[in-house]
Design a protein around this motif. Structure first.
Motif, mmCIF file in Angstrom:
data_model
loop_
_atom_site.group_PDB
_atom_site.id
_atom_site.type_symbol
_atom_site.label_atom_id
_atom_site.label_comp_id
_atom_site.label_asym_id
_atom_site.label_seq_id
_atom_site.Cartn_x
_atom_site.Cartn_y
_atom_site.Cartn_z
ATOM 1 N N ALA A 86 28.941 40.403 -15.807
ATOM 2 C CA ALA A 86 28.440 41.307 -16.852
ATOM 3 C C ALA A 86 27.868 40.459 -17.986
ATOM 4 O O ALA A 86 28.434 39.422 -18.338
ATOM 5 N N VAL A 87 26.756 40.897 -18.536
ATOM 6 C CA VAL A 87 26.087 40.137 -19.602
ATOM 7 C C VAL A 87 25.539 41.089 -20.658
ATOM 8 O O VAL A 87 25.433 42.298 -20.435
ATOM 9 N N GLY A 88 25.141 40.507 -21.789
ATOM 10 C CA GLY A 88 24.384 41.246 -22.793
ATOM 11 C C GLY A 88 22.908 40.910 -22.630
ATOM 12 O O GLY A 88 22.557 39.803 -22.229
ATOM 13 N N GLY A 89 22.058 41.865 -22.945
ATOM 14 C CA GLY A 89 20.613 41.662 -22.805
ATOM 15 C C GLY A 89 19.994 41.239 -24.133
ATOM 16 O O GLY A 89 20.206 41.895 -25.160
ATOM 17 N N ILE A 90 19.255 40.149 -24.117
ATOM 18 C CA ILE A 90 18.626 39.646 -25.349
ATOM 19 C C ILE A 90 17.148 40.041 -25.386
ATOM 20 O O ILE A 90 16.673 40.628 -26.360
ATOM 21 N N ALA A 106 22.629 32.453 -21.347
ATOM 22 C CA ALA A 106 23.368 31.707 -22.368
ATOM 23 C C ALA A 106 24.850 31.919 -22.122
ATOM 24 O O ALA A 106 25.319 33.057 -22.135
ATOM 25 N N ALA A 107 25.577 30.842 -21.879
ATOM 26 C CA ALA A 107 27.025 30.964 -21.658
ATOM 27 C C ALA A 107 27.742 30.690 -22.969
ATOM 28 O O ALA A 107 27.729 29.561 -23.474
ATOM 29 N N THR A 108 28.351 31.726 -23.534
ATOM 30 C CA THR A 108 29.041 31.581 -24.812
ATOM 31 C C THR A 108 30.551 31.582 -24.596
ATOM 32 O O THR A 108 31.043 31.948 -23.538
ATOM 33 N N VAL A 136 23.101 36.913 -22.208
ATOM 34 C CA VAL A 136 24.254 36.194 -22.749
ATOM 35 C C VAL A 136 25.524 36.700 -22.083
ATOM 36 O O VAL A 136 25.738 37.901 -21.956
ATOM 37 N N GLY A 137 26.330 35.754 -21.630
ATOM 38 C CA GLY A 137 27.597 36.100 -20.988
ATOM 39 C C GLY A 137 28.615 35.010 -21.268
ATOM 40 O O GLY A 137 28.281 33.963 -21.835
#
Ligand code: HPA
Length: 248
Positions: free
Chosen positions: A88-92, A162-164, A186-187
């Motif tokens: 699952a990720v966020g969309g930038i 982007a791995a945060t 971003v995930g």
């Protein structure tokens, strides 16, 4: 895809693989500690797979506490040579809307203080620097893309992940910075998982599911309810995609 050694690592929203006819579960111990849970062996649409939920069967392990080394080591020890990671990720960026699935081709590591290598410098082997120019298996990415095209799922066919560090979500300014860096998604789990897979010479690709607009990319704040709702849409697509991927 050959039956020999395919594993699926499930992310948030995919702690169980519906349709998996489970044949056995194996508790593994590794030199790096315990994996997120027992490896689940089974037949999935006629093919042998091993399933491992990254955050544990009850989704209790946060991204910064996943034992990535143990997970990948256990899978390789079980004879796995190919790992399909669902995340699952966020969309930038604009095309990465909630519910979309994406097949990233690059990744930038912003995590810290995680166990990120099998090469600790404590053995007799020399210093090892694995190549990470192309972090994902192109062959496995192409399989994902072809399966998505076949089914008309509209997966976004490239992007930089982007791995945060997490577990908190990002600030709007952090997301602006990630976009300036060239990131689309971003995930919190892409690293060190991707690098460790390369160190073990596993064929590895990521199927990212956009759960939300990243911070500052939509009105208001990000709620867990929104994430859960969008993940349901995205994971429904993943569940259609997986049998097609596996049959190739
Ligand atoms: N940021 C980081 N990780 C995530 C996000 C996000 O917005 N959504 C799902 N995983």
């Amino acid at each position: 895809m050959s039956d020999a050694g395919l594993a699926i690592i499930g992310g948030t929203g995919l702690t169980r693989l519906k349709d998996l006819e489970i044949t056995r579960r194996e508790v593994m111990h590794t030199p790096y500690g315990e994996p997120s849970g027992p490896l689940t062996y089974g037949r999935y649409h006629g093919h042998e797979v091993i399933f491992l939920p990254r955050h544990g069967a009850q989704h209790t392990i946060p991204p910064h506490q996943v034992n990535y080394r143990a997970n990948l080591w256990a899978l390789r020890n079980a004879g796995v040579d190919t790992v399909l990671a669902i995340a699952a990720v966020g969309g930038i960026t604009a095309e990465m809307a909630p519910g979309v699935i994406a097949v990233p081709d690059q990744i930038i590591d912003y995590t810290w203080s995680r166990f990120h290598t099998f090469f600790e410098g404590d053995g007799n082997e020399g210093v090892t620097h694995v190549d990470m120019t192309y972090p994902y298996s192109q062959e496995l990415r192409e399989t994902l893309i072809a399966a998505s095209r076949e089914l008309g799922l509209g997966a976004v066919e490239q992007g930089t992940y982007a791995a945060t560090q997490g577990p908190r979500l990002e600030t709007a300014a952090e997301i602006d910075r990630l976009e300036r860096d060239g990131c689309d998604l971003v995930g919190m789990t892409g690293m060190p998982e991707t690098a460790l897979a390369r160190e073990l010479e596993l064929r590895y690709a990521c199927c990212a599911v956009v759960a939300n607009w990243a911070a500052g990319r939509s009105e208001g704040v990000i709620t867990m309810d929104d994430i859960a709702r969008n993940l349901e849409t995205g994971m429904a697509r993943v569940k259609r995609l997986l049998p097609e991927v596996i049959s190739r």
